[in-house]
Design an enzyme around this catalytic site. Structure first.
Site, short mmCIF file in Angstrom:
data_model
loop_
_atom_site.label_atom_id
_atom_site.label_comp_id
_atom_site.label_asym_id
_atom_site.label_seq_id
_atom_site.Cartn_x
_atom_site.Cartn_y
_atom_site.Cartn_z
N LYS A 40 72.90 27.10 49.57
CA LYS A 40 73.54 27.98 50.55
C LYS A 40 73.93 27.21 51.81
O LYS A 40 75.07 27.29 52.28
CB LYS A 40 72.60 29.14 50.90
CG LYS A 40 72.28 30.01 49.70
CD LYS A 40 71.41 31.18 50.07
CE LYS A 40 70.02 30.78 50.51
NZ LYS A 40 69.25 30.12 49.43
N THR A 41 72.96 26.47 52.33
CA THR A 41 73.25 25.68 53.52
C THR A 41 74.36 24.67 53.23
O THR A 41 75.28 24.49 54.02
CB THR A 41 71.97 24.96 53.98
OG1 THR A 41 70.91 25.91 54.04
CG2 THR A 41 72.16 24.31 55.32
N GLU A 73 46.07 21.96 23.19
CA GLU A 73 47.52 21.73 23.21
C GLU A 73 48.13 21.85 21.82
O GLU A 73 49.20 22.44 21.65
CB GLU A 73 47.85 20.37 23.83
CG GLU A 73 47.42 20.20 25.28
CD GLU A 73 47.93 21.30 26.19
OE1 GLU A 73 48.99 21.91 25.90
OE2 GLU A 73 47.26 21.58 27.21
#
Ligand code: ADP
Ligand code: MG
Ligand code: ZN
Length: 620
Positions: free
Chosen positions: A216-217, A432
């Site tokens: 945005k900036t 895992e």
């Protein structure tokens, strides 16, 4: 864009004149006064050497004072005179007068006369110097006060403007819709006449909304860069001060400066800091309300035909005051959302421009593995990969570093210092492999791309990474259930193999619960509530948990339903792993030995054991 230019307008002397005067004075001092005042140099010698000099007849004059004797040698260089000096107090020599008389040394008269010029110059230097020091100290103090609490309302110097931002739309990858919406503003800033001629009311402002780090900036700066106009920016939090009225005066100053420099862009970052809905509940923030009122007044007050466009950015549009959003203020709303697959690829490429990369980098693979990443994350990944290449003493970034960087950004650095005991390693490996195997045995899951049991700085002792084959925008019910089952796979594997469970699954449980809750309360995926939503997102872009809105009884039922979903999935994971016990054991052994298994290796290992991975599932 600083204050100097505005001083000029008020009819004060231009700053350059002061500089010239100071320079002239310095020149005068250096080239005219200082040579006249040059003082002779003195060389310190021991008393015994002085006596020796006298004996040898090398001394022309001696000046005896209380503390020391100054000696002028006979062979004095008149251009660069060097005198001698020796201490007096330590040696109480009564014979000195006799000795001097004996060797015909002149004494009693002052040797070196410091002229009047010297005194004047030293006076001037001293006065000038102390004045200068005072001046500087004063300046520093007054600057401090300006930014502190003492300068109520005097904040002009704080406002931040830059002549050019140096950014253009080329620097913003993806976000094509946002760019398209903003090109009109660029066009308007470039030639406002075109619009005023027809009588079109010009847009006063646009509000950029979207999650953090989506650019945005960057977009706001790019608009200024494209239109080649100055960029005034202030962050919303800078408006809000301790004293009522300060923020309001900052707003006034900001708009005053902007109008002076029109056409230009005024950018208010994080506008939610001031733009929150005004409420009159006790303890409401007076200062913020005043600031907001001032902002509203300024936005109404200025004439947009002059070419001042206000851009603002926020990631919490839902809290903004309605008055800010009405037409005539921020009448455009530009959505700057998280980038999709193509967007991520483009952003990676933009940031890769500045980095030396292998020619055959597969950006698609990286983009696929980073679903949900923002532009800022992707920039971070590229930078991280470059850092890794440097660490590996390579002159280019290769695919390997990029993949590692993705892992680092997602899961944290490898943490080799964490030493797991043999048993813990085994537990983590089973955990895992449990995730990975369940995922492989189910159809509606994403392919496993990596399994590892190397601990990470994020605290994870190992992880299983899944990368989608293609970008997904919808989540089917069966996919959601399978995801929960995969999450349950870790704990299920521990239970089957060790008969006991560990804390290692806490994160999995949390995620599974969240997903199950969302299925019930938001997605209408349970028979309990059916097509009903009892939870609403509080924040669209920040991802906080929502607020539930239902009766206590329903809440109890919801909890029961969540429990039933997750426990069903857990049972399913248990069943799957139990019926593939040998595969589980042998894969866990491989993982313990290798520590890492890649997606390809995993598929091969499964094939060897008679499990063919399903082709990509069909979309639900
Ligand atoms: P926001 O203001 O939306 O929080 P920023 O504009 O400050 O995000 O973006 C942070 C950084 O992320 C930028 O400096 C830029 O380097 C990178 N970035 C974000 N989005 C993009 C994009 N679409 N294209 C290129 N870089 C981007
Ligand atoms: Mg920002
Ligand atoms: Zn897990």
């Amino acid at each position: 864009m600083d204050n100097k230019s505005s001083d000029k307008k008020k009819g004060r002397l231009p700053v350059i004149v002061y500089y010239i005067i100071i320079l002239a004075v310095v020149f005068l001092l250096w080239f005219w006064l200082v040579p006249r005042a040059s003082r002779p140099t003195y060389k310190e010698i021991p008393y015994s050497e002085f006596l020796a000099m006298v004996e040898k007849g090398e001394v022309a004059k001696a000046e005896i004072s209380n503390a020391y004797i100054t000696i002028e040698p006979k062979n004095l260089d008149s251009k660069k005179p060097v005198y001698y000096r020796t201490g007096m107090l330590q040696v109480n020599d009564d014979n000195i007068v006799k000795l001097l008389l004996e060797h015909e040394v002149e004494f009693g008269s002052p040797i070196v006369k410091t002229g009047i010029w010297t005194d004047i110059i030293y006076l001037v230097l001293m006065l000038g110097g102390s004045w200068l020091v005072l001046f500087i100290v004063f300046r520093i103090i007054s600057k401090r006060m300006n930014s502190g609490v003492l300068s109520i309302g005097k904040s002009t110097s704080k406002i931040y403007g830059e002549k050019s931002t140096g950014k253009t739309f080329d620097d913003v990858a993806g976000q094509d819709e946002a760019k398209m919406q903003l090109t009109e503003i660029v066009d308007f800033l470039e030639n406002p006449g075109k619009y005023t001629q027809i009588g079109a009311r010009l847009p006063k402002g646009a509000l950029l909304v979207g999650p953090p780090g989506t650019g945005k900036t960057l977009l706001a700066k790019a608009v200024a860069g494209e239109a080649k106009v100055p960029f005034f920016s202030l962050s919303g939090s800078e408006f809000v001060e301790m004293f009522v009225g300060v923020g309001a005066s900052r707003v006034r100053d900001l708009f005053k400066q902007a109008v002076e420099h029109a056409p230009c862009i005024v950018f208010i970052d994080e506008i939610d800091a001031i733009g929150k809905t005004r409420d009159t509940v006790l303890g409401g923030n007076d200062e913020r309300e005043q600031t907001l009122n001032q902002l509203l007044a300024e936005m109404d007050g200025f004439d947009s035909s002059k070419g001042v466009v206000i851009l603002a950015a926020t990631n919490r549009p839902e809290v903004l005051d309605k008055a800010l959003l009405r037409p005539g203020r921020f009448d455009r709303r530009v959505i700057v959302d998280l980038p999709d697959l193509e967007g991520r690829k483009a952003i990676l490429k933009v940031h890769a421009r500045g980095v030396k990369m292998d020619e055959n980098i597969d950006f698609d693979a990286i983009a696929l593995a980073t679903a949900g990443a923002s532009g800022a994350d992707l920039e971070n990944i590229i930078n991280e990969s470059a850092l890794r290449a440097v660490r590996a003493k390579k002159d280019k970034v290769s695919q390997k570093e990029l993949t590692e960087a993705v892992e680092v950004v997602i899961a944290g650095e490898e943490k080799k210092s964490t030493v797991l005991s043999e048993r813990e390693r085994k537990v983590v490996a089973y955990h895992e492999i449990g995730h990975a195997l369940v995922s492989a045995l189910l159809t509606h899951t994403e392919p496993v791309s990596k399994i590892t049991i190397i601990p990470r700085t994020s605290g994870a002792l190992g992880y299983t990474m899944q990368t989608p084959k293609e970008e997904k925008h919808l989540l089917g019910k069966q996919e959601a259930l399978d995801e929960i089952t995969v999450l349950a796979g870790g704990r299920a594997s521990e239970e089957i193999s060790f008969g006991e469970i560990t804390t290692g699954a806490s994160n999995d449980i949390e995620k599974a619960t969240q997903l199950a809750r969302a299925m019930v309360t938001r997605y209408g995926m349970s028979d309990l509530l059916g097509f009903v939503s009892v939870e609403s997102n509080r924040s669209l872009y920040l991802g906080d948990s929502g607020t539930t809105d239902c009766s206590d009884e329903t809440a109890r039922e919801i909890d029961a339903e969540i429990r039933s979903i997750t426990s069903e999935c857990y049972k399913k994971a248990l069943a799957l792993l139990e019926s593939n016990r040998e595969v589980l054991d042998s894969l866990a052994a491989v993982l313990i030995e290798r520590e890492n298994i890649s997606g390809k290796e995993f598929a091969d290992l499964l094939k060897e054991r008679g499990i063919d991975l399903e082709p990509p599932k069909t979309k639900d």
